[in-house]
Design an enzyme around this catalytic site. Structure first.
Site, mmCIF file in Angstrom:
data_model
loop_
_atom_site.group_PDB
_atom_site.id
_atom_site.type_symbol
_atom_site.label_atom_id
_atom_site.label_comp_id
_atom_site.label_asym_id
_atom_site.label_seq_id
_atom_site.Cartn_x
_atom_site.Cartn_y
_atom_site.Cartn_z
ATOM 1 N N PHE A 131 3.541 5.761 -13.372
ATOM 2 C CA PHE A 131 2.079 5.796 -13.317
ATOM 3 C C PHE A 131 1.668 6.801 -12.243
ATOM 4 C CE2 PHE A 131 3.540 2.696 -10.265
ATOM 5 C CZ PHE A 131 2.688 2.818 -9.182
ATOM 6 N N ARG B 165 8.956 1.960 -3.375
ATOM 7 C CA ARG B 165 8.607 0.558 -3.601
ATOM 8 C C ARG B 165 9.873 -0.283 -3.785
ATOM 9 N NH1 ARG B 165 5.362 1.599 -6.999
ATOM 10 N NH2 ARG B 165 3.678 1.889 -5.522
ATOM 11 N N ASP C 275 0.888 -1.162 0.000
ATOM 12 C CA ASP C 275 0.000 0.000 0.000
ATOM 13 C C ASP C 275 0.916 1.198 0.000
ATOM 14 O OD1 ASP C 275 -2.760 0.924 0.032
ATOM 15 O OD2 ASP C 275 -2.154 1.952 1.855
ATOM 16 N N SER C 276 0.607 2.127 -0.872
ATOM 17 C CA SER C 276 1.526 3.234 -1.046
ATOM 18 C C SER C 276 0.741 4.521 -1.216
ATOM 19 C CB SER C 276 2.423 2.972 -2.254
ATOM 20 O OG SER C 276 1.678 2.398 -3.308
HETATM 21 P P1 ITT Z 1 -3.712 -1.993 -5.492
HETATM 22 O O1 ITT Z 1 -4.404 -1.591 -4.214
HETATM 23 O O2 ITT Z 1 -4.524 -2.935 -6.338
HETATM 24 O O3 ITT Z 1 -2.314 -2.481 -5.261
HETATM 25 P P2 ITT Z 1 -3.765 0.831 -6.099
HETATM 26 O O4 ITT Z 1 -3.393 1.620 -7.318
HETATM 27 O O5 ITT Z 1 -5.138 1.025 -5.525
HETATM 28 O O6 ITT Z 1 -3.517 -0.706 -6.434
HETATM 29 P P3 ITT Z 1 -2.698 1.726 -3.550
HETATM 30 O O7 ITT Z 1 -3.956 1.405 -2.835
HETATM 31 O O8 ITT Z 1 -1.390 1.319 -2.924
HETATM 32 O O9 ITT Z 1 -2.661 1.082 -5.020
HETATM 33 O O10 ITT Z 1 -2.697 3.252 -3.862
HETATM 34 C C1 ITT Z 1 -1.536 3.859 -4.126
HETATM 35 C C2 ITT Z 1 -1.771 5.042 -5.010
HETATM 36 O O11 ITT Z 1 -0.713 5.962 -4.697
HETATM 37 C C3 ITT Z 1 -1.586 4.667 -6.472
HETATM 38 O O12 ITT Z 1 -2.785 4.353 -7.123
HETATM 39 C C4 ITT Z 1 -0.963 5.940 -6.999
HETATM 40 O O13 ITT Z 1 -1.946 6.876 -7.196
HETATM 41 C C5 ITT Z 1 -0.104 6.440 -5.853
HETATM 42 N N1 ITT Z 1 1.251 5.900 -5.990
HETATM 43 C C6 ITT Z 1 1.812 4.914 -5.247
HETATM 44 N N2 ITT Z 1 3.020 4.608 -5.681
HETATM 45 C C7 ITT Z 1 3.250 5.408 -6.744
HETATM 46 C C8 ITT Z 1 4.320 5.541 -7.632
HETATM 47 O O14 ITT Z 1 5.402 4.780 -7.565
HETATM 48 N N3 ITT Z 1 4.211 6.437 -8.600
HETATM 49 C C9 ITT Z 1 3.111 7.189 -8.717
HETATM 50 N N4 ITT Z 1 2.052 7.122 -7.939
HETATM 51 C C10 ITT Z 1 2.104 6.226 -6.945
#
Ligand code: ITT
Length: 202
Positions: A153, A182, A70-71
């Protein structure tokens, strides 16, 4: 070969993770490739909680090692918004071009030194014996003044990394993986998994 199922629906993450895990001798497959579909509500209040919620949901239907991350993006001037709500900010289906434009608008007139931000990533693993592991890492940077770059992304086009003088969307995948939240968290998790493999192989 040991298999790891990565509990994510985000194709951008899977690409990055595969590149980083390539040297482990472990095969990383997406939930989709493992034929698993779950729709979990990420209602935790921390990155670690949400990563565990995702990993536990998938671990309940497979005997393989399961990992999830989760990020999010924390912008200091906006009280660390969007934070754990990064994916849901302005609505899950809203394009990142619109989300990025809105964040840039909210920072209009804010000087360079107050545009500090970080990407944070927590990774959780649920192991076949039920043990759970979590790690966390971050990359510090600044929010730029316009979207730049086509790689990566999400919020990458507005996240500027001072040491490269580029946004994470202008970095190659290898460069981003070297310094990203990550990439760092996955390398920490690789170490944890290695320790686990060593203890279970004895
Ligand atoms: P999953 O839960 O299915 O893994 P998600 O896109 O919903 O996919 P998260 O709940 O972890 O993922 O939300 C993290 C959001 O934060 C992600 O959709 C991006 O908008 C942003 N984010 C996280 N890491 C990023 C990165 O390396 N580069 C750009 N944006 C990032």
């Amino acid at each position: 070969m040991r298999k790891i199922v990565f509990a994510t629906g985000n194709a951008g993450k899977i690409r990055e993770i595969n590149a980083i895990m390539a040297d482990t001798g472990m095969e990383v497959v997406s939930m989709k490739d493992a034929g698993i579909s779950t729709d979990v509500e990420e209602n935790g209040s921390t990155y670690e909680e949400n990563a565990l919620i995702k990993a536990r949901a998938v671990a309940s239907v497979t005997g393989d090692i399961v990992m999830a991350d989760d990020s999010g993006l924390e912008i200091d001037y906006l009280n660390k918004e969007p934070g754990v709500y990064s994916a849901r900010y302005l609505g899950e289906d809203t394009s990142y071009h619109i989300k990025n434009a809105e964040l840039l608008r909210r920072l209009e007139g804010v000087p360079e030194e107050q545009r500090t931000a970080r990407f944070v990533c927590a990774i959780a693993a649920v192991l076949p014996d039920g043990r759970e592991l979590t790690v966390r890492a971050a990359i510090e940077g600044r929010i730029g003044y316009e979207e730049k770059g086509m790689n990566g992304f999400g919020y990458d086009p507005i996240f500027y990394v001072p040491e490269f003088q580029k946004t994470t969307a202008e970095l190659t995948e290898a460069e981003k993986n070297e310094v990203s939240h990550r990439g760092k968290a996955l390398r920490l998790m690789k170490e944890e998994l290695k320790r686990y493999e060593d203890t279970t192989c004895q």
